[in-house]
Scaffold this active site. Structure first.
Site, PDB file in Angstrom:
ATOM      1  N   SER A   7       0.746  -1.336  -0.021  1.00  0.00           N
ATOM      2  CA  SER A   7       0.051  -0.077   0.095  1.00  0.00           C
ATOM      3  C   SER A   7       0.672   1.151  -0.091  1.00  0.00           C
ATOM      4  O   SER A   7       0.316   2.368  -0.496  1.00  0.00           O
ATOM      5  CB  SER A   7      -0.954   0.023   1.271  1.00  0.00           C
ATOM      6  OG  SER A   7      -0.235   0.048   2.404  1.00  0.00           O
ATOM      7  N   HIS A  33      -5.934  -4.872  -1.696  1.00  0.00           N
ATOM      8  CA  HIS A  33      -5.578  -3.528  -2.331  1.00  0.00           C
ATOM      9  C   HIS A  33      -5.496  -3.979  -3.842  1.00  0.00           C
ATOM     10  O   HIS A  33      -5.277  -3.049  -4.846  1.00  0.00           O
ATOM     11  CB  HIS A  33      -4.293  -3.057  -2.195  1.00  0.00           C
ATOM     12  CG  HIS A  33      -4.232  -2.111  -1.038  1.00  0.00           C
ATOM     13  ND1 HIS A  33      -4.861  -0.944  -0.999  1.00  0.00           N
ATOM     14  CD2 HIS A  33      -3.813  -2.095   0.471  1.00  0.00           C
ATOM     15  CE1 HIS A  33      -4.820  -0.426   0.231  1.00  0.00           C
ATOM     16  NE2 HIS A  33      -4.159  -1.206   1.071  1.00  0.00           N
ATOM     17  N   LYS A  48     -12.745  -2.316   0.439  1.00  0.00           N
ATOM     18  CA  LYS A  48     -11.926  -1.337  -0.589  1.00  0.00           C
ATOM     19  C   LYS A  48     -12.502  -1.410  -1.994  1.00  0.00           C
ATOM     20  O   LYS A  48     -13.819  -0.724  -2.036  1.00  0.00           O
ATOM     21  CB  LYS A  48     -10.387  -1.686  -0.810  1.00  0.00           C
ATOM     22  CG  LYS A  48      -9.785  -1.629   0.710  1.00  0.00           C
ATOM     23  CD  LYS A  48      -8.342  -2.016   0.561  1.00  0.00           C
ATOM     24  CE  LYS A  48      -7.535  -1.314   2.088  1.00  0.00           C
ATOM     25  NZ  LYS A  48      -7.075  -2.511   2.800  1.00  0.00           N
TER      26      LYS A  48
HETATM   27  C1  LIG Z   1      -7.100  -2.991   4.229  1.00  0.00           C
HETATM   28  C2  LIG Z   1      -6.413  -4.267   4.437  1.00  0.00           C
HETATM   29  C3  LIG Z   1      -6.821  -5.315   5.327  1.00  0.00           C
HETATM   30  C4  LIG Z   1      -7.892  -5.031   6.221  1.00  0.00           C
HETATM   31  O1  LIG Z   1      -9.011  -5.106   5.558  1.00  0.00           O
HETATM   32  P1  LIG Z   1     -10.282  -4.965   6.574  1.00  0.00           P
HETATM   33  O2  LIG Z   1     -11.571  -5.524   5.815  1.00  0.00           O
HETATM   34  O3  LIG Z   1     -10.613  -3.466   6.658  1.00  0.00           O
HETATM   35  O4  LIG Z   1     -10.183  -5.510   7.882  1.00  0.00           O
HETATM   36  C5  LIG Z   1      -5.887  -6.349   5.295  1.00  0.00           C
HETATM   37  N1  LIG Z   1      -4.971  -6.561   4.468  1.00  0.00           N
HETATM   38  C6  LIG Z   1      -4.543  -5.475   3.691  1.00  0.00           C
HETATM   39  C7  LIG Z   1      -3.410  -6.061   2.739  1.00  0.00           C
HETATM   40  C8  LIG Z   1      -5.307  -4.485   3.544  1.00  0.00           C
HETATM   41  O5  LIG Z   1      -4.601  -3.614   2.760  1.00  0.00           O
END
Ligand SMILES: *Cc1c(COP(=O)(O)O)cnc(C)c1O
Length: 397
Positions: free
Chosen positions: A184, A212, A243
């Site tokens: 990220s 992501h 996301k």
């Molecule tokens: C955002 C993210 C998470 C967490 O996801 P949530 O559903 O908000 O708990 C886990 N792993 C990665 C790689 C992320 O970018």
């Protein structure tokens, strides 16, 4: 007793503030989308820091689907999945996720944080090894910590270092390589083709977190597995519904049926935490239906990324190579990154400045996250603001 504890906390909080690491919540007064209103003044800003990659967070069709599911299946489940928290909708959504990732079965969690937190401990013991990328998400790190398997860490996307770990772990019973699909901070993708080759050479399993990357990376946005044509080579996927996939909440693990079956027996966040609410499940089903009907949102997102990148490079900015919807505008100076972000906010553009320890020392940057919810005019306003602030702060000529 609280007086003592209070003093202790107050000191720690002051230290956090003095280190410049104190986090304030920014309050938004509109739905999540490209143009939002923030703060008491209802200032209008353009949002370039949400994970709303496909622009679905305020999508009318999903809002309607959520309402319909709520009308037909109620508000909450008041139960964990296996006692009385599984509706037909939950099973349908798990099927839709398996279809999307070409896997056998899927288990839903309240969040991907839980999916990762509950993944390793039920499957691996002290006889096994987990080999983890150094830039993996906090939830993978926590999941690994909860498991008794031996831990190995390789430098971000560094295949020589991964090979070193695989050699060191060669006497372990089972080995699993764990990686984010897209990292990220830089927006770089994990080299899944090479990871799978090494896994094959050393007899390791492969797990990838597509949080992501799903909806974003690959010819039709199905993630890094599609990008590197690694179906059948990646064993386990995790991902989020928070996301690109609508942005509400919910997570999942998807993979071989025995793995998913074992997680249903032993994964603690699944066994001891509530079911995802019907409205979110219903809207997520509609979301997968939408993505199956058309690739337009993904195409628009990638067009936006290319447009933004090209204009920024032409303006003289130093942009990290990206294959995702994350664009890192490199500034290399912590203080400058904070000034830059503040100046951008004055111009009505909401971006985030990151510096050590979130990124390596001397690697401070502004992170821009693009979305299919951005129109050309939004991108042009952001680019114009970057150029204005960049000139003012001497970043570009
Ligand atoms: C955002 C993210 C998470 C967490 O996801 P949530 O559903 O908000 O708990 C886990 N792993 C990665 C790689 C992320 O970018």
């Amino acid at each position: 007793m609280y007086k003592e504890f209070q003093k202790h906390l107050a000191k720690e909080l002051t230290d956090i503030k003095e280190a410049g690491l104190y986090k304030n919540e920014r309050v938004i007064r509109t739905p999540q989308r490209a143009d939002i209103e923030v703060g008491d003044q209802r200032d209008e800003v353009l949002n370039f820091c949400a994970n709303n990659y496909l622009g679905l967070a305020d999508n009318k069709r999903l809002v309607e689907a959520a309402k319909k599911a709520m009308d037909e299946r109620g508000y909450g489940m008041s139960s964990v999945r296996f006692i009385c928290g599984t509706q037909d909708l939950h099973k349908e959504l798990e099927r839709a996720i398996s279809d999307y990732f070409h896997t056998e079965d899927t288990i839903l969690y309240a969040a991907c944080f839980d999916a990762n937190g509950g993944l390793f401990e039920p499957l691996f013991t002290e006889q096994d090894a987990i080999i983890s990328d150094s830039l993996n998400h906090a939830s993978i790190i926590d999941g690994v910590r909860l498991c008794k398997a031996k831990r190995f860490r390789y430098a971000n996307a560094d295949m020589a270092d991964l090979e070193r770990c695989l050699q060191e772990a060669k006497d372990c019973r089972f080995k699993i390589i764990a990686t984010d699909g897209v990292f990220s901070m830089d927006g770089n993708v994990a080299p899944m083709d090479k990871i799978c080759e090494l896994a094959d050479k050393y007899g390791a399993l492969v797990m990838v977190d597509e949080s992501h990357s799903a909806g974003v990376v690959g010819p039709t946005g199905h993630g890094v597995a599609e990008q590197f044509d690694c179906y059948g080579k990646i064993d386990i996927f995790t991902g989020t519904l928070g996301k690109a996939f609508g942005g509400a909440m919910g997570g999942f693990t998807t993979g071989p049926k025995e793995v998913i079956d074992m997680l249903r027996q032993r994964s603690r966040p699944y066994l001891f935490s509530n079911s995802v609410a019907p409205a979110i499940v219903g809207a997520s089903l509609e979301m997968f239906k939408m993505l199956g009907e058309s690739d337009d949102l993904h195409t628009k997102l990638m067009d936006n990324v290319a447009y933004f990148r090209d204009k920024m490079i032409a303006a003289g900015f130093d942009i990290k190579p990206t294959q995702s919807a994350i664009c890192a505008v490199m500034l290399y100076d912590a203080k400058l990154s904070q000034e830059f972000a503040a100046e951008m906010q004055k111009e009505g553009i909401y971006v985030t400045g990151f510096y050590y320890p979130v990124v390596p020392k001397g690697q401070a940057r502004i992170r821009v996250q693009l979305s299919a919810g951005h129109e050309r005019e939004h991108l042009d306003r952001a680019i114009a603001a970057f150029i204005k602030v960049g000139k003012k702060l001497g970043v570009i000529k």
